[in-house]
Design a protein around this motif. Structure first.
Motif, PDB file in Angstrom:
ATOM      1  N   SER A 116       1.180  -1.311  -0.397  1.00  0.00           N
ATOM      2  CA  SER A 116       0.380   0.284   0.171  1.00  0.00           C
ATOM      3  C   SER A 116       0.744   1.434  -0.327  1.00  0.00           C
ATOM      4  N   ILE A 242     -12.016  12.273  -0.947  1.00  0.00           N
ATOM      5  CA  ILE A 242     -11.815  11.103  -1.651  1.00  0.00           C
ATOM      6  C   ILE A 242     -11.113  10.595  -2.642  1.00  0.00           C
ATOM      7  N   PRO A 243     -10.183  12.013  -3.715  1.00  0.00           N
ATOM      8  CA  PRO A 243      -9.786  11.265  -4.473  1.00  0.00           C
ATOM      9  C   PRO A 243      -7.687  10.591  -3.831  1.00  0.00           C
ATOM     10  N   GLN A 245      -8.089   9.640  -0.874  1.00  0.00           N
ATOM     11  CA  GLN A 245      -8.266   8.253   0.017  1.00  0.00           C
ATOM     12  C   GLN A 245      -8.009   7.592  -0.909  1.00  0.00           C
ATOM     13  N   ILE A 246      -8.151   7.522  -2.262  1.00  0.00           N
ATOM     14  CA  ILE A 246      -8.147   6.271  -3.242  1.00  0.00           C
ATOM     15  C   ILE A 246      -6.742   6.566  -3.441  1.00  0.00           C
ATOM     16  N   SER A 250      -4.246   3.301  -2.804  1.00  0.00           N
ATOM     17  CA  SER A 250      -3.902   2.450  -3.891  1.00  0.00           C
ATOM     18  C   SER A 250      -5.300   2.122  -4.543  1.00  0.00           C
ATOM     19  N   PRO A 251      -5.424   3.402  -5.754  1.00  0.00           N
ATOM     20  CA  PRO A 251      -6.656   2.591  -6.698  1.00  0.00           C
ATOM     21  C   PRO A 251      -6.897   0.787  -6.518  1.00  0.00           C
ATOM     22  N   VAL A 254      -9.036  -0.722  -3.834  1.00  0.00           N
ATOM     23  CA  VAL A 254     -10.312  -0.069  -3.424  1.00  0.00           C
ATOM     24  C   VAL A 254     -11.003  -1.365  -3.137  1.00  0.00           C
ATOM     25  N   LEU A 299      -9.018   2.462   6.931  1.00  0.00           N
ATOM     26  CA  LEU A 299      -8.956   1.367   5.441  1.00  0.00           C
ATOM     27  C   LEU A 299      -8.064   0.540   5.391  1.00  0.00           C
ATOM     28  N   THR A 328       0.192  -3.256  -8.304  1.00  0.00           N
ATOM     29  CA  THR A 328      -0.016  -1.902  -7.212  1.00  0.00           C
ATOM     30  C   THR A 328       1.605  -2.039  -6.511  1.00  0.00           C
TER      31      THR A 328
END
Length: 487
Positions: A116, A242-243, A245-246, A250-251, A254, A299, A328
């Protein structure tokens, strides 16, 4: 009511994954240089106190301990940070175990934590967030144990962890507060009726007391700092919440934490409050205008919960899963670790400005030294080097002696309290300003720019103005309080 037992812990593979993280962070720890905050922590560690204007004492203390034991170098400074991240990986796997994950699920949880972006990013440098992450993971582990077993004695472990963590960063009250609110909403409320809860609160208060008393005696300066940061950056923090956080975790992770949230809510009713704690925390951070990473550790708890359903998906889509994990790891390393040449760091700064904060400090000090040499040698004994922030002051403290620079004075954060120019310094003043500041320059006579910092990357110090003034407009004793900076 019978509570579920837990599978055996996959100690060897999980520990192996954590060790790999430790080796990677160690190998890269000296590749760039000190971060702005690390330069500050090292100076703060030489002024040990139960509190500072902008933080409790634990991180500066650990910075001093690490450099004392492992060497006064970039790598020596970061050893304890690396160890903290290694332990955090193991704790994430233990949380997955508490949620019923077997050996494979625990290994996946450790892998997800290890790759991560957030864990690698805070593990690479020394920051309050580094040790905060470990504290949050331990709080998550003890909270899940409390809910799974209904054994109120886990409140003592929660209280002890929270009390120690408050000596590092006050943000630790957020996950506990979010959990308490969630328990009131969805239960199980029986854990709130345990006498162990006030015992845990008492333990936390005992460990937090020294810093709380320090803040009380100094009129709560940390609240002033937090208020100023919120007023300056609050709207931007809300827009980017929010962006970031993602992106910061790591997208590609999600789907894992979404699966974890749904699993806790639908399949593990005893742990619903853990799932609800995350949106409750997000609402609190958004209202306060806090930074996105304030909620990121929770998260990882959801990631731990999501590993079991994710394994079922992996079994059906193994090639895609391998590609996802590799991507990732690669993207997290690229944007959080010093894998690029220093000259290429501008590529990642738009998403992670902390990379740029580790590049160029020796060159910055050399530029300041060049400006200092423009002061006639006969005037330097009464001249003053006055910088605009703790990073600049820390860099000059670290590298300035080899250039013949004097002490750098600053009014930023706790630097204000550590040192002040003597009133006998009535000669020239070299101002180091990220941007020329008329409000500041009005306190000095006949100021003119004589140079600028040309940084290797587009960090905050690139273009910093070097301004030479003839003298302070009034004695430093009178001037100093007018120049104080809380943020």
């Amino acid at each position: 009511m019978t509570r579920p037992s837990v599978p055996a812990f996959a100690a060897r593979p999980v520990a192996s994954i954590a060790v790999v993280v430790g080796l990677l962070l160690t190998a890269l720890s000296g590749r760039y240089g000190y971060h702005r905050d690390e330069l500050y922590f090292m100076v703060a560690g030489r002024h040990l106190s139960w509190g500072y204007v902008d933080q409790p004492p634990l991180t500066p203390f650990l910075a001093r301990l690490s450099t004392t034991v492992f060497g006064d170098t970039v790598m020596g400074l970061r050893v304890l940070s690396t160890i903290s991240s290694v332990v955090a990986v193991i704790v994430v796997a233990l949380i997955a175990r508490e949620f019923g994950s077997d050996r494979r699920g625990q290994i996946l949880a450790a892998v997800c934590a290890a790759i991560s972006g957030f864990l690698l990013g805070v593990g690479h440098i020394v920051s309050t967030a580094t040790y905060d992450l470990l504290a949050w993971m331990l709080i998550g582990l003890f909270a899940v144990k409390l809910l799974r077993t209904l054994d109120g004695r886990w409140w003592l472990a929660l209280g002890l962890t929270a009390g120690i963590a408050v000596e590092n960063k006050y943000l630790v009250v957020l996950p506990i507060g979010a959990l308490l609110v969630s328990l009131l909403i969805v239960g199980p409320r029986s854990v709130l009726r345990s006498w162990w809860l006030p015992a845990g609160v008492a333990v936390a208060a005992l460990f937090a007391l020294p810093n709380v008393l320090w803040q009380f005696r100094h009129d709560w300066p940390q609240l002033t700092v937090a208020t100023g940061i919120s007023e300056d950056d609050g709207n931007e923090n809300r827009i980017m919440f929010i962006p970031l956080q993602i992106l910061q975790l790591s997208p590609f992770l999600v789907p894992v934490w979404v699966a974890g949230f749904l699993r806790l809510w639908r399949q593990l009713p005893w742990a619903r409050s853990v799932a609800l704690a995350y949106p409750v925390l997000c609402v609190a951070v958004l209202i306060a205008g806090g930074k996105s990473y304030y909620a990121l550790p929770l998260l990882l708890v959801l990631v731990a919960a999501g590993c079991e359903p994710t394994l079922r998906w992996i079994d059906r889509h193994r090639p895609a899963a391998i590609v996802g994990l590799v991507l990732t790891a690669l993207t997290s390393a690229l944007f959080t670790l010093p894998v690029l040449p220093p000259s290429a760091v501008d590529f990642v700064i738009p998403l992670n400005k902390e990379q740029g904060e580790q590049v160029g400090w020796p060159e910055f000090v050399a530029s300041v030294a060049g400006a200092w040499e423009q002061i006639p040698s006969g005037d330097r004994s009464t001249a003053t080097l006055f910088v605009s922030n703790y990073g600049e002051a820390g860099a000059i403290d670290r590298y300035g002696a080899s250039h013949g620079l004097p002490t750098a004075y600053a009014t930023h954060m706790s630097y204000y309290d550590w040192n002040r120019p003597p009133d006998s310094n009535t000669g020239p003043v070299l101002l180091v300003e990220i941007g020329r500041t008329p409000i500041r320059e009005q306190h000095f006579r006949n100021c003119r720019q004589i140079g600028a910092v040309d940084s290797l990357v587009s960090n905050d110090e690139n273009g910093t103005a070097l301004v030479l003034c003839d003298a302070p407009a009034e004695p430093w004793t009178t001037l100093w309080p007018k120049l104080r900076q809380y943020y």
